[in-house]
Write an enzyme that holds these catalytic residues in place. Structure first.
Site, PDB file in Angstrom:
ATOM      1  N   GLN A 248       4.690  -1.134   6.963  1.00  0.00           N
ATOM      2  CA  GLN A 248       5.360  -2.533   6.406  1.00  0.00           C
ATOM      3  C   GLN A 248       6.556  -2.434   5.579  1.00  0.00           C
ATOM      4  OE1 GLN A 248       1.688  -3.962   4.796  1.00  0.00           O
ATOM      5  NE2 GLN A 248       1.437  -2.075   3.484  1.00  0.00           N
ATOM      6  N   ASP A 300      -3.502  -3.974  -3.680  1.00  0.00           N
ATOM      7  CA  ASP A 300      -3.018  -4.321  -4.924  1.00  0.00           C
ATOM      8  C   ASP A 300      -3.928  -4.124  -6.117  1.00  0.00           C
ATOM      9  OD1 ASP A 300      -4.724  -6.398  -5.092  1.00  0.00           O
ATOM     10  OD2 ASP A 300      -3.455  -7.661  -3.696  1.00  0.00           O
ATOM     11  N   GLU A 320      -7.716   1.438   2.024  1.00  0.00           N
ATOM     12  CA  GLU A 320      -6.301   0.894   1.998  1.00  0.00           C
ATOM     13  C   GLU A 320      -5.440   1.606   2.726  1.00  0.00           C
ATOM     14  OE1 GLU A 320      -2.791  -0.755   2.096  1.00  0.00           O
ATOM     15  OE2 GLU A 320      -4.459  -1.876   1.102  1.00  0.00           O
ATOM     16  N   ASP A 371     -10.296  -8.012   2.035  1.00  0.00           N
ATOM     17  CA  ASP A 371      -9.224  -8.669   1.662  1.00  0.00           C
ATOM     18  C   ASP A 371      -7.990  -8.169   2.555  1.00  0.00           C
ATOM     19  OD1 ASP A 371      -7.540 -10.003   0.126  1.00  0.00           O
ATOM     20  OD2 ASP A 371      -7.857  -8.621  -1.573  1.00  0.00           O
TER      21      ASP A 371
END
EC number: 2.5.1.16
Length: 508
Positions: A248, A300, A320, A371
């Site tokens: 990304q 994050d 992650e 999340d």
């Protein structure tokens, strides 16, 4: 080796080099299209189909020029190098300044496909000439051409994701490929044209190629400034950090005390009000006195920060995918997450969430917090599927709770209720709830457990002082007005990722 074999080897090498360059150009456009517009299956299919159609059109349109195959081949390669080398830069700049990148993508695809399609008839003609190959079997010649073409395409397909994209990025990677394309055309010109054109014509051709090389070299040298200027046009606030990873584009902006994180152009949080989102995501999952928590996504560090405030939390595992997000969380975003990812109670795992859940021996946790970014691409859609939530159950202790961020029941109502339906289809009892986050508007979540009755969202008895969430707010959050109320929709699966289409349609 005889001169004829030298000519043949040189032309076949040119075929392989040009095929590699052609596939790199197309992969660069596909990659940038996905980064800018989400790269849906419809857009990708149209690009690929358009490219293949342009290959056929190029082969037909070049037929009148076969009598001048040598000079036409060099001209085609020069144009291909310029168009391909400049295509991603043009697409990025147009997207940033006028928001009309679709036509640039279509034109670039058609031109590149047409020029690549013209190569094989030209090279077939050159190889059939006595000067280069003599009267050989046409089938054998075509087989050699196809072999060189396909091997070159394989080389380009490997070089783009493993070398050019990670080392140079999209704009510089395409420009570097254009330079290689032009250099190959220059080499072929020296060996191929010196016997078919005058010295003056050859010198003119080489000068034109040199000028094109200079243009792409200038683009290569100045690409950082072009990217920086164009990228800043897309964001209202000054950019303080940027990463482009295999997964990304990551941008962090800051104006005054407001820091914002964007992934592929989509806002993930603003420090002005992220506490509303984070508190609403985390604390309902802890109502049963959780001691261990699994976070899927959330790189994050904000969810981990909030969990560390809760008394009794002993272990947090953070899964992650993108290590660059974690690196930014530990540096640029450290003030926002209070250094949570460096806390000894937090174990950071760099892995794909679905792949990690499928590993044997996955430990069980008292709570699971999902999340993840909104499922606006097929890659993210798989993480909002029945199969994914079924795998998540393997990591959930009996009686444990799972919270999933589910998007906006107002802006994307079908996607929100699709998420709820999908979690239920995996065997969970689900309670949806929603809160107001000023940056995002009405934002929803789903609280789930493996039981016959839906869980009642409740605050932990020993929750720390919070800025937004309390028992009254959480109780009201389960009430939905008529305009955003429940919808009966089919679940999203790996086979049919309906939720991706829901996100693209938005409000319905």
């Amino acid at each position: 080796m005889t001169p004829a074999k030298w000519w043949r080897a040189l032309l076949l090498a040119a075929v392989a080099a040009c095929a590699a360059c052609g596939i790199v150009y197309e992969l660069a456009l596909l990659t940038l299209s996905a980064s800018l517009d989400g790269g849906g299956i419809v857009a990708t299919s149209l690009i690929v189909a358009g490219y293949i159609a342009a290959l056929g059109a190029g082969a037909v349109l070049v037929k009148p020029l076969l009598a001048h195959a040598a000079i036409t081949f060099v001209a085609v390669e020069a144009l291909l190098g310029i168009v391909g080398g400049l295509s991603t830069a043009a697409l990025y700049v147009v997207f940033a300044f006028v928001d009309g990148s679709t036509w640039v993508l279509a034109v670039s695809t058609a031109l590149i496909g047409g020029l690549v399609g013209a190569e094989v008839p030209l090279l077939m003609t050159l190889l059939q000439r006595g000067r280069t190959a003599g009267p050989t079997d046409a089938g054998r010649t075509l087989a050699d051409l196809n072999a060189a073409d396909y091997l070159g395409a394989l080389l380009g397909g490997l070089v783009w994701p493993f070398l050019l994209l990670p080392q140079l990025g999209m704009i510089r990677g395409a420009a570097a490929t254009g330079i290689i394309n032009l250099a190959a055309a220059a080499v072929v010109s020296v060996f191929l044209l010196r016997r078919t054109v005058s010295a003056r014509q050859l010198a003119t051709t080489l000068c034109a190629l040199a000028m094109a090389l200079g243009l792409l070299a200038t683009l290569l040298a100045g690409s950082a400034d072009i990217e920086t200027t164009s990228r800043q046009r897309l964001y209202a606030d000054p950019i303080i950090a940027y990463r482009h990873t295999p997964y990304q584009e990551i941008v962090v902006t800051r104006r005054g005390g407001d820091t914002r994180l964007y992934l592929d152009g989509g806002l993930q949080f603003s420090t002005r009000d992220e506490y509303r989102y984070t508190e609403s995501l985390v604390y309902p999952a802890l109502g049963n006195g959780a001691r261990s928590v699994l976070i899927l996504g959330g790189g994050d560090g904000l969810a981990a920060r909030e969990l560390l405030r809760q008394p009794g939390i002993e272990k947090i595992v953070q899964v992650e995918l993108d290590p660059a997000v974690v690196e930014l969380a530990r540096s640029t975003l450290r003030d926002a997450n209070a250094g949570a990812l460096d806390n000894p109670r937090v174990q950071v795992v760099i892995d794909d969430a679905m792949g990690w859940l499928r590993r044997p021996g996955v430990p069980r946790f008292d709570a699971v917090i999902v999340d993840l970014p909104d499922p606006d691409t097929p890659v993210l859609g798989r993480l909002y599927s029945t199969e994914f939530y079924a795998l998540a159950e393997h990591a959930l202790s009996p009686g444990g709770l799972m919270v999933v961020q589910a998007g906006s029941p107002f802006s994307t109502p079908v996607a929100f209720w699709r998420t709820v339906s999908t979690i239920r289809s995996a065997g969970y009892a689900v309670t949806p709830y929603h809160v107001h986050v000023p940056t995002f508007g009405d934002w929803g979540f789903a609280l789930a457990r493996r039981a016959s009755t839906a869980p009642i969202p409740r605050m932990p008895a020993d929750a720390p002082p919070l800025r937004f969430l309390n028992a009254s707010v959480l109780g009201a959050a389960t009430v939905f007005s008529e305009d955003v109320g429940p919808r009966a929709v089919e679940p999203s699966t790996l086979d049919n990722p309906r939720i991706v289409g829901d996100m693209r349609r938005g409000y319905d």
